[in-house]
Design an enzyme around this catalytic site. Structure first.
Site, PDB file in Angstrom:
ATOM      1  CD  GLU A  37      -2.839   1.111   2.427  1.00 51.11           C
ATOM      2  OE1 GLU A  37      -3.487   0.058   2.578  1.00 51.11           O
ATOM      3  OE2 GLU A  37      -2.997   2.118   3.146  1.00 51.11           O
TER       4      GLU A  37
ATOM      5  CG  ASP B  57     -10.871   8.084   9.605  1.00 51.40           C
ATOM      6  OD1 ASP B  57     -11.664   7.424  10.298  1.00 51.40           O
ATOM      7  OD2 ASP B  57      -9.724   7.694   9.320  1.00 51.40           O
TER       8      ASP B  57
END
Ligand SMILES: Cc1cc2nc3c(=O)[nH]c(=O)nc-3n(C[C@H](O)[C@H](O)[C@H](O)COP(=O)(O)OP(=O)(O)OC[C@H]3O[C@@H](n4cnc5c(N)ncnc54)[C@H](O)[C@@H]3O)c2cc1C
Length: 292
Positions: free
Chosen positions: A17, A109
């Site tokens: 990632e 978020d």
């Protein structure tokens, strides 16, 4: 290549990632990293989607470039933050046109300055809705979702969190990738609990090799992962020595990965933080060699 085919074609996959850098120097350094890691033939390389919806275009630009330059499958992360359902459909349509066959479907978020995640008008409220939307409009897209061995910080209890993970999977996710963790015991207990509620898709552990104690403290404070006391003590002992922190962190990650592999995990998702040294050391110690 779609996530399902990637998982089927190999019993064990590593994935890497990365995140979109802020400037040209960061880009250059990222592509140096990728040139070091691509020869290890990761099942895919995933690129995060900016918190608060920033860097959205960069995620796709980088995915396309990675796919073109390294001929490696990619996964674009996508969150529901600040987007209507139609915005999300449009973004995935662009992703598809850029050759992206896999999406990490996330709620996201709260944007900076907001206390909590807020669904926008005509937007989506949780990742399960995003998974369902992708399955409805892009049926053959590979879909990854996030899982939390130590519970998502907002979840009131681990059982409720697990119930919602199952909901994302029932909506059509192909695999779950965990939040970073340092306790294999927590992960293995979580894996057992997943099995008990009938989750059968691959649960891939997420490993972030510690290279800087201060940075990992900031990251874990945000995501809620626990640094075990023995590890914290070892890191504290070398708090004025960056190389020492790298050695402690990477040695820990090697042991962690080895044990997870022995426990039969389907892969390891590395949070590489756009750097290659730690991952290369770990892969070498695990006997995973670059393919030349
Ligand atoms: C592998 C991985 C990759 C990530 N990549 C990114 C990224 O690229 N960009 C980024 O901004 N963030 C990223 N994150 C962080 C992620 O966005 C946050 O952890 C976020 O707070 C939750 O996203 P989620 O998809 O897990 O949300 P959800 O699965 O929607 O869960 C969020 C919270 O809501 C609860 N919940 C879930 N479904 C429901 C429901 N139907 N009703 C009520 N409550 C529910 C859950 O228990 C949990 O507490 C990543 C996390 C992981 C593990």
């Amino acid at each position: 290549m779609s996530l399902k085919s990637i998982l089927k074609s190999n019993p064990f996959n590593i994935s890497i990632e990365i995140f979109p850098p802020k400037n040209a120097d960061g880009d250059a350094s990222l592509f140096e990293t990728l040139s070091q890691l691509a020869p290890y033939k990761p099942g895919f390389i995933s690129c995060t989607y900016g918190a608060g919806g920033s860097t959205q275009a960069r995620t796709l630009e980088l995915c396309q470039r990675i796919q073109d330059e390294y001929n490696t499958p990619v996964m674009a992360h996508l969150t529901c933050v600040g987007s209507t359902r139609q915005d999300l459909i449009d973004w995935i349509t662009k992703a598809r046109a850029a050759g992206v066959n896999n999406i990490m479907a996330l709620r996201g978020d709260a944007p900076k300055g907001s206390e909590s995640f807020q669904k926008v008008e005509n937007g989506l409220g949780n990742a399960n809705e995003l998974v369902a939307m992708i399955r409805e409009h892009f049926s053959d897209m590979g879909i990854g979702v996030a899982a939390y061995p130590e519970k998502h910080p907002e979840a009131t209890c681990a059982d409720t969190d697990l119930k919602y993970l199952k909901q994302k999977i029932d909506a059509g996710a192909d695999a779950a990738f965990t939040q970073l963790f340092f306790s294999n015991e927590s992960f293995l207990r979580f894996r057992d609990r997943c099995e008990q509620v009938g989750i059968t898709i691959p649960i891939v552990p997420g490993i972030m090799p510690i290279t800087e104690f201060a940075r990992i403290k900031r990251i874990t404070a945000m995501c809620g992962s626990v640094i075990p006391i023995e590890l914290a003590t070892k890191l504290e002992a070398v708090q004025d020595d960056l190389q020492g922190q790298f050695e402690v962190g990477v040695t820990y990650a090697i042991d962690q990965c080895r044990e997870l592999m022995e426990a039969g995990v389907p892969g390891i998702h590395f949070y590489a933080l756009n750097k290659s040294h730690a991952c290369e050391r770990i892969l070498g110690e695990l006997g995973i060699a670059p393919v030349v």
